[in-house]
Scaffold this motif. Structure first.
Motif, PDB file in Angstrom:
ATOM      1  N   ALA A 336      -2.331  -7.136 -25.123  1.00  0.00           N
ATOM      2  CA  ALA A 336      -2.729  -5.836 -25.671  1.00  0.00           C
ATOM      3  C   ALA A 336      -1.991  -4.708 -24.972  1.00  0.00           C
ATOM      4  O   ALA A 336      -1.497  -3.764 -25.617  1.00  0.00           O
ATOM      5  CB  ALA A 336      -4.240  -5.650 -25.544  1.00  0.00           C
ATOM      6  N   ARG A 337      -1.911  -4.757 -23.647  1.00  0.00           N
ATOM      7  CA  ARG A 337      -1.264  -3.685 -22.887  1.00  0.00           C
ATOM      8  C   ARG A 337       0.231  -3.635 -23.163  1.00  0.00           C
ATOM      9  O   ARG A 337       0.794  -2.553 -23.408  1.00  0.00           O
ATOM     10  CB  ARG A 337      -1.511  -3.900 -21.388  1.00  0.00           C
ATOM     11  CG  ARG A 337      -2.970  -3.782 -20.963  1.00  0.00           C
ATOM     12  CD  ARG A 337      -3.434  -2.337 -20.940  1.00  0.00           C
ATOM     13  NE  ARG A 337      -2.682  -1.539 -19.981  1.00  0.00           N
ATOM     14  CZ  ARG A 337      -2.960  -1.477 -18.675  1.00  0.00           C
ATOM     15  NH1 ARG A 337      -3.983  -2.189 -18.184  1.00  0.00           N
ATOM     16  NH2 ARG A 337      -2.247  -0.730 -17.879  1.00  0.00           N
ATOM     17  N   ILE A 338       0.877  -4.806 -23.141  1.00  0.00           N
ATOM     18  CA  ILE A 338       2.331  -4.832 -23.311  1.00  0.00           C
ATOM     19  C   ILE A 338       2.719  -4.559 -24.760  1.00  0.00           C
ATOM     20  O   ILE A 338       3.701  -3.867 -25.037  1.00  0.00           O
ATOM     21  CB  ILE A 338       2.918  -6.176 -22.840  1.00  0.00           C
ATOM     22  CG1 ILE A 338       2.573  -6.406 -21.371  1.00  0.00           C
ATOM     23  CG2 ILE A 338       4.444  -6.183 -23.015  1.00  0.00           C
ATOM     24  CD1 ILE A 338       3.007  -5.315 -20.431  1.00  0.00           C
ATOM     25  N   SER A 339       1.941  -5.055 -25.702  1.00  0.00           N
ATOM     26  CA  SER A 339       2.255  -4.809 -27.116  1.00  0.00           C
ATOM     27  C   SER A 339       2.207  -3.317 -27.440  1.00  0.00           C
ATOM     28  O   SER A 339       2.999  -2.830 -28.251  1.00  0.00           O
ATOM     29  CB  SER A 339       1.290  -5.577 -28.015  1.00  0.00           C
ATOM     30  OG  SER A 339       1.480  -6.975 -27.886  1.00  0.00           O
ATOM     31  N   ALA A 340       1.286  -2.592 -26.810  1.00  0.00           N
ATOM     32  CA  ALA A 340       1.198  -1.150 -27.048  1.00  0.00           C
ATOM     33  C   ALA A 340       2.470  -0.455 -26.566  1.00  0.00           C
ATOM     34  O   ALA A 340       2.995   0.436 -27.249  1.00  0.00           O
ATOM     35  CB  ALA A 340      -0.023  -0.575 -26.338  1.00  0.00           C
ATOM     36  N   TRP A 341       2.968  -0.867 -25.398  1.00  0.00           N
ATOM     37  CA  TRP A 341       4.208  -0.266 -24.906  1.00  0.00           C
ATOM     38  C   TRP A 341       5.385  -0.640 -25.797  1.00  0.00           C
ATOM     39  O   TRP A 341       6.244   0.202 -26.105  1.00  0.00           O
ATOM     40  CB  TRP A 341       4.483  -0.698 -23.472  1.00  0.00           C
ATOM     41  CG  TRP A 341       5.774  -0.113 -22.940  1.00  0.00           C
ATOM     42  CD1 TRP A 341       5.941   1.135 -22.421  1.00  0.00           C
ATOM     43  CD2 TRP A 341       7.060  -0.736 -22.915  1.00  0.00           C
ATOM     44  NE1 TRP A 341       7.254   1.330 -22.072  1.00  0.00           N
ATOM     45  CE2 TRP A 341       7.960   0.199 -22.361  1.00  0.00           C
ATOM     46  CE3 TRP A 341       7.532  -1.988 -23.294  1.00  0.00           C
ATOM     47  CZ2 TRP A 341       9.321  -0.091 -22.174  1.00  0.00           C
ATOM     48  CZ3 TRP A 341       8.890  -2.274 -23.124  1.00  0.00           C
ATOM     49  CH2 TRP A 341       9.764  -1.340 -22.570  1.00  0.00           C
ATOM     50  N   ILE A 342       5.459  -1.895 -26.237  1.00  0.00           N
ATOM     51  CA  ILE A 342       6.561  -2.332 -27.094  1.00  0.00           C
ATOM     52  C   ILE A 342       6.558  -1.561 -28.411  1.00  0.00           C
ATOM     53  O   ILE A 342       7.615  -1.184 -28.932  1.00  0.00           O
ATOM     54  CB  ILE A 342       6.489  -3.858 -27.340  1.00  0.00           C
ATOM     55  CG1 ILE A 342       6.853  -4.609 -26.051  1.00  0.00           C
ATOM     56  CG2 ILE A 342       7.411  -4.281 -28.479  1.00  0.00           C
ATOM     57  CD1 ILE A 342       6.668  -6.106 -26.134  1.00  0.00           C
ATOM     58  N   ALA A 343       5.373  -1.314 -28.966  1.00  0.00           N
ATOM     59  CA  ALA A 343       5.289  -0.544 -30.215  1.00  0.00           C
ATOM     60  C   ALA A 343       5.900   0.838 -30.034  1.00  0.00           C
ATOM     61  O   ALA A 343       6.539   1.374 -30.949  1.00  0.00           O
ATOM     62  CB  ALA A 343       3.842  -0.439 -30.667  1.00  0.00           C
ATOM     63  N   HIS A 344       5.703   1.424 -28.851  1.00  0.00           N
ATOM     64  CA  HIS A 344       6.320   2.720 -28.541  1.00  0.00           C
ATOM     65  C   HIS A 344       7.824   2.560 -28.329  1.00  0.00           C
ATOM     66  O   HIS A 344       8.634   3.286 -28.934  1.00  0.00           O
ATOM     67  CB  HIS A 344       5.662   3.296 -27.291  1.00  0.00           C
ATOM     68  CG  HIS A 344       6.322   4.523 -26.752  1.00  0.00           C
ATOM     69  ND1 HIS A 344       6.218   5.757 -27.366  1.00  0.00           N
ATOM     70  CD2 HIS A 344       7.107   4.705 -25.646  1.00  0.00           C
ATOM     71  CE1 HIS A 344       6.903   6.647 -26.672  1.00  0.00           C
ATOM     72  NE2 HIS A 344       7.443   6.036 -25.627  1.00  0.00           N
ATOM     73  N   ALA A 345       8.216   1.580 -27.509  1.00  0.00           N
ATOM     74  CA  ALA A 345       9.625   1.408 -27.154  1.00  0.00           C
ATOM     75  C   ALA A 345      10.475   1.001 -28.346  1.00  0.00           C
ATOM     76  O   ALA A 345      11.676   1.292 -28.389  1.00  0.00           O
ATOM     77  CB  ALA A 345       9.745   0.352 -26.046  1.00  0.00           C
ATOM     78  N   ASP A 346       9.868   0.366 -29.327  1.00  0.00           N
ATOM     79  CA  ASP A 346      10.618  -0.113 -30.484  1.00  0.00           C
ATOM     80  C   ASP A 346      11.173   1.032 -31.332  1.00  0.00           C
ATOM     81  O   ASP A 346      12.045   0.814 -32.169  1.00  0.00           O
ATOM     82  CB  ASP A 346       9.719  -1.012 -31.344  1.00  0.00           C
ATOM     83  CG  ASP A 346      10.522  -1.864 -32.318  1.00  0.00           C
ATOM     84  OD1 ASP A 346      11.605  -2.350 -31.938  1.00  0.00           O
ATOM     85  OD2 ASP A 346      10.078  -2.043 -33.465  1.00  0.00           O
ATOM     86  N   HIS A 347      10.665   2.257 -31.101  1.00  0.00           N
ATOM     87  CA  HIS A 347      11.201   3.409 -31.817  1.00  0.00           C
ATOM     88  C   HIS A 347      12.446   3.972 -31.145  1.00  0.00           C
ATOM     89  O   HIS A 347      13.033   4.942 -31.642  1.00  0.00           O
ATOM     90  CB  HIS A 347      10.131   4.499 -31.933  1.00  0.00           C
ATOM     91  CG  HIS A 347       9.053   4.156 -32.916  1.00  0.00           C
ATOM     92  ND1 HIS A 347       9.110   4.508 -34.248  1.00  0.00           N
ATOM     93  CD2 HIS A 347       7.892   3.468 -32.763  1.00  0.00           C
ATOM     94  CE1 HIS A 347       8.033   4.069 -34.869  1.00  0.00           C
ATOM     95  NE2 HIS A 347       7.274   3.441 -33.994  1.00  0.00           N
ATOM     96  N   ALA A 348      12.841   3.386 -30.031  1.00  0.00           N
ATOM     97  CA  ALA A 348      14.079   3.766 -29.355  1.00  0.00           C
ATOM     98  C   ALA A 348      15.040   2.587 -29.398  1.00  0.00           C
ATOM     99  O   ALA A 348      14.702   1.492 -29.859  1.00  0.00           O
ATOM    100  CB  ALA A 348      13.782   4.177 -27.908  1.00  0.00           C
ATOM    101  N   ASP A 349      16.255   2.823 -28.917  1.00  0.00           N
ATOM    102  CA  ASP A 349      17.269   1.766 -28.889  1.00  0.00           C
ATOM    103  C   ASP A 349      17.058   0.936 -27.621  1.00  0.00           C
ATOM    104  O   ASP A 349      17.756   1.097 -26.619  1.00  0.00           O
ATOM    105  CB  ASP A 349      18.667   2.392 -28.927  1.00  0.00           C
ATOM    106  CG  ASP A 349      18.860   3.252 -30.165  1.00  0.00           C
ATOM    107  OD1 ASP A 349      18.647   2.736 -31.269  1.00  0.00           O
ATOM    108  OD2 ASP A 349      19.195   4.441 -30.024  1.00  0.00           O
TER     109      ASP A 349
END
Length: 370
Positions: A336-349
């Motif tokens: 849950a914690r890491i997926s939330a960060w990945i969802a944010h990071a996925d909007h960048a390169d």
């Protein structure tokens, strides 16, 4: 702005058992295991009936906040209201937010359905690619600076239901003490900043909405009076123009306008920059695309995560790994914690960054995992 309809007869839609039940279900989302929420739901009918009675007879008073000093990514005081108060906040906002939302401009993006940081960044990039300069602005200590009397005056521009106004003012008056902001404005005597109540608790649903409302007339003024390409997210906003001297004049006008709201531009975070330079906006480092012959920019530039963001997630990863190995965190907690960060990071390169961070692990991007 043209005068808008004032709304009456709202209180019954806020203080009914059914409205409070719907609000409780929204407030508990993701928090069902928290002690306050669990206790409330263990006696749900009794708690709702008590809330309904207190609201209707005027005896409702908000409880005390739990204060948490957060230092990541910057130091700020986050305040958690008791669960029963959060139920009231949801019931109130369900009725009043749509009334004010109809008057909000399209280019303010915080805490609004269908908006958010990524939509704001998309609009930022579109304006950036069509203008030579940007005024990046931030309001100095925004939440602690929000003036209660100014805010209450804004309530009355659209709400004519006295019992609803009384509830809104009760919530504002119950705000806990925030970071002191001892600023003087034109016309103040020496003691004026100490007489006025200021500050809203960060963390309240109502505070998020009130913060948007507080700058609504400013949004219209910038967009309609100045005619400026403009994007705002809470107290972080940008204005674009090809001529830096025009932006310098606008900066002075904006500063004077905000003084009328008893606000100040942040002296160090308000700058005019060429749009060709990288800029950090809403958690992303944005780089303009290359220019074609003739000066036009070609395509979207790069989006990167600032180094401090990457450093924080690496530290969190180590903490989560150690907690998982020690049995203090479950796989579901980690995901849950890491997926939330990945969802944010996925909007960048960030493909290669994420591959390096998660190689041969649960979250390696090439594996098809989140």
């Amino acid at each position: 702005m043209p005068a808008r309809q004032k709304h009456k007869g709202l209180f019954g839609r806020i203080a009914s058992f059914n409205a409070l039940l719907i609000a409780a279900r929204k407030a508990v989302n993701g928090k069902r295991k928290k002690p306050g929420a669990a206790s409330f739901f263990a006696n749900l009918e009794r708690e709702l009936l008590r809330l309904e009675r207190e609201l209707r007879d005027g005896s409702y008073r908000p409880g005390r906040y739990v204060e948490i000093l957060v230092r990541d990514p910057k130091e700020r005081l986050v305040s958690a209201a008791p669960f029963r108060d959060r139920v009231v906040h949801h019931a109130l906002c369900a009725v009043i937010c749509p009334i004010f939302e109809t008057g909000f401009i399209g280019n303010t993006f915080a805490n609004r359905t269908g908006k958010g940081t990524h939509a704001a960044i998309h609009v930022y990039e579109r304006h950036r690619d069509n203008h030579a300069h940007v005024l990046r602005a931030d309001i100095y200590r925004y939440f602690p600076s929000i003036d209660h009397e100014v805010l209450k005056g804004l309530f009355r521009r659209r709400i004519a239901c006295e019992r609803t106004l009384a509830l809104m003012e009760t919530i504002v008056d119950a705000s806990n003490a925030q970071e002191p902001v001892e600023l003087h404005f034109p016309g103040d005597d020496l003691f004026e900043p100490y007489r006025r109540r200021r500050g809203l608790p960060i963390g309240n649903l109502t505070s998020q909405f009130f913060a948007n409302l507080y700058l609504d007339r400013f949004d219209h003024w910038v967009s309609e009076k100045l005619g400026a390409p403009y994007v705002r997210y809470v107290d972080d906003f940008v204005v674009f123009h090809d001529d830096a001297s025009v932006l310098s004049d606008w900066r002075a006008q904006i500063g004077r306008y905000l003084e009328g709201r008893r606000l100040r531009l942040h002296p160090h975070k308000t700058v005019i920059l060429p749009t060709s330079e990288p800029s950090v906006f809403l958690g992303f480092e944005l780089h303009a695309g290359p220019r074609k012959h003739g000066g036009d920019k070609a395509g979207r530039g790069q989006r990167r995560l600032p180094e401090d963001n990457v450093a924080r997630i690496r530290n969190r990863l180590r903490g989560l790994r150690d907690g998982w190995r020690a049995g203090a965190a479950t796989k579901a907690d980690v995901e849950a914690r890491i997926s939330a960060w990945i969802a944010h990071a996925d909007h960048a390169d960030t493909f290669w960054l994420r591959q390096a961070m998660f190689e041969n692990g649960w979250f390696e991007p090439v594996s098809g995992m989140p």
